[in-house]
Design an enzyme around this catalytic site. Structure first.
Site, PDB file in Angstrom:
ATOM      1  N   TYR A 143       2.247   2.559   1.965  1.00 14.51           N
ATOM      2  CA  TYR A 143       2.341   3.977   0.514  1.00 14.51           C
ATOM      3  C   TYR A 143       2.307   5.260   0.563  1.00 14.51           C
ATOM      4  CZ  TYR A 143       3.914  -1.741  -0.271  1.00 14.51           C
ATOM      5  OH  TYR A 143       4.781  -2.149  -0.231  1.00 14.51           O
ATOM      6  N   LYS A 191      -0.871  -7.269  10.851  1.00 15.31           N
ATOM      7  CA  LYS A 191       0.236  -7.127  12.143  1.00 15.31           C
ATOM      8  C   LYS A 191      -0.643  -6.451  13.038  1.00 15.31           C
ATOM      9  CE  LYS A 191       4.057  -8.217  13.182  1.00 15.31           C
ATOM     10  NZ  LYS A 191       4.559  -9.915  13.569  1.00 15.31           N
ATOM     11  N   ASP A 247       1.700  -6.679  -1.364  1.00 10.48           N
ATOM     12  CA  ASP A 247       2.915  -6.116  -2.192  1.00 10.48           C
ATOM     13  C   ASP A 247       3.553  -7.467  -2.335  1.00 10.48           C
ATOM     14  OD1 ASP A 247       5.221  -5.094  -3.911  1.00 10.48           O
ATOM     15  OD2 ASP A 247       4.777  -3.504  -3.028  1.00 10.48           O
ATOM     16  N   ASP A 251       3.703 -11.166  -4.593  1.00  8.79           N
ATOM     17  CA  ASP A 251       4.953 -11.428  -5.172  1.00  8.79           C
ATOM     18  C   ASP A 251       6.380 -12.208  -5.056  1.00  8.79           C
ATOM     19  OD1 ASP A 251       5.070  -9.704  -7.273  1.00  8.79           O
ATOM     20  OD2 ASP A 251       7.182  -8.981  -6.537  1.00  8.79           O
TER      21      ASP A 251
END
Ligand code: NAD
Length: 358
Positions: A143, A191, A247, A251
């Site tokens: 981000y 990852k 993120d 959620d």
């Protein structure tokens, strides 16, 4: 007697209602645990734009730098949501605040109250007893990495996933410390089979783990973690992960808890900590005294534990909320067919029940 200075940024919509509720609970718990609280108030979001033209005026930032912790309600109003090109926007205030205060770690506890298992989309027998604490890196990763641009007349888009070792180290240490205070299990999510930045992440987490031999460390790839979270949420204690993976996972996990009105969060870093409910400003129910104040009240509990190292007071608040649910009281968002109509309470009345239990 210790005095805690709390900065209040109530914000928009239901923000002021749930923050008022949280302050009442904080005052009550202070009496019980022998500390006092003093408040300073300022503006953020739409309410700040209306007053000053700026979603985070200088005086708000000044206040935040002088207090021991910040309690924020929520920011946002439909007039901005319906106008994506508005140049001055409420959420800019929140983003600026996080950046200016160096808040690099976002902490989100996911606690399931037994009485509210039905509010989740998962089966109660899978959920019961799940208790997860997320540490999401908040100021690095894809981000924020550069270059972030379009090339070839806009037909190619580039984002950059970048992590520096110190960024991974500092949040990993926090997560290990949290695991030491809990069930001594930490899962790091990355990852690393594909991404170089994830290989650095994993290497660094392994290095930091040498200082915490009592903590059982495991690594999961993000795709597997997303699956395991709903397959068997009870397997997790503390989870640490990067910005984008966090993120998405947090959620997903918020659905485990059921209502948005139950989830607190903290953003911490080098300076003062910022505590806020996960939900937004809910303009559809603002001013009606029906918002669920639990997330804001749980945010105060998180503040006591994280910023003031007072786990007893924090647990006392969480137990009081659990007792109120056990007694059958609900806010409107948590009503089910069997709920006794006399037990559906407004924001203020529900808060009062929690204070009685304290
Ligand atoms: P929202 O979280 O405000 O509301 C989603 C739904 O959940 C609504 O139906 C609302 O009534 C309900 N809800 C939320 N909190 C509740 C509570 N405490 N008690 C009972 N019901 C509750 O999300 P949204 O509708 O997508 O966004 C509304 C505004 O909030 C937007 O302007 C958005 O940008 C902003 N927002 C702010 C934050 C923040 O301040 N951190 C986070 C998310 C959204």
């Amino acid at each position: 007697m210790t005095n805690y200075k709390i900065g209040i940024l109530a914000g928009d919509g239901i923000g002021p209602e749930v923050v008022d509720a949280a302050c009442l609970v904080l005052n009550a718990i202070g009496e019980k645990f022998n500390f006092s609280v003093s408040y300073q108030h300022s503006y953020i979001g739409h309410s700040a734009i209306e007053k000053t033209g700026n979603p985070l005026p200088d005086e708000a930032l000044e206040m935040c730098n002088k207090v021991d912790a910040i309690l924020l309600g929520a920011v946002g109003m439909p007039m901005y949501d319906n106008n994506p090109s508005a140049k001055v926007r409420p959420e800019q205030g929140l983003l600026k605040l996080r950046k200016e205060l160096g808040l690099f770690a976002n902490i989100r506890p996911i606690t399931i109250f037994d009485e509210l298992l039905f509010t989740s989309s998962l089966k109660p027998e899978i959920l019961k007893g799940a208790d997860i604490l997320f540490y999401r890196e908040l100021t690095g990763g894809i981000y924020f990495g550069t270059p972030r641009e379009r090339q070839n007349s806009g037909t190619v888009a580039i984002d950059t996933m970048k992590y520096e070792k110190y960024e991974v180290e500092r949040i990993t240490k926090m997560a290990f410390e949290a695991a030491m205070r809990r069930n001594k299990k930490l899962t790091s999510v990355d990852k690393a089979n594909v991404l170089e930045s994830s290989r650095l992440w994993r290497e660094t987490v392994n290095e930091v783990s040498k200082d915490y031999p009592e903590v059982e460390l495991s690594h999961l790839f993000i795709d597997n973690a997303a699956m395991q979270l709903i397959l068997n949420p009870r397997q997790f204690d503390v989870i640490v992960t990067g910005n984008m993976f966090g993120d998405i996972l947090t959620d997903e996990a918020s659905q485990i808890a059921g209502s948005l009105g139950l989830l607190p969060s903290a953003s911490v870093g080098s300076k003062v900590g910022l505590f806020e409910p996960v939900h937004g400003s809910a303009p559809d129910i603002a001013g009606e005294n029906i918002a669920n104040p639990s997330a804001a009240i749980m945010s105060v509990a998180l503040m006591l534990e994280t910023s003031f190292n007072n786990k007893l007071a924090s647990d006392s608040i969480k137990n009081a909320i659990a007792k109120v649910f056990k007694l059958g009281f609900r806010t409107a968002d948590l009503v089910e067919a069997e709920t006794d109509k006399n037990h559906i309470l407004g924001t203020k009345e529900f808060t009062q029940k929690i204070i009685e239990q304290l």
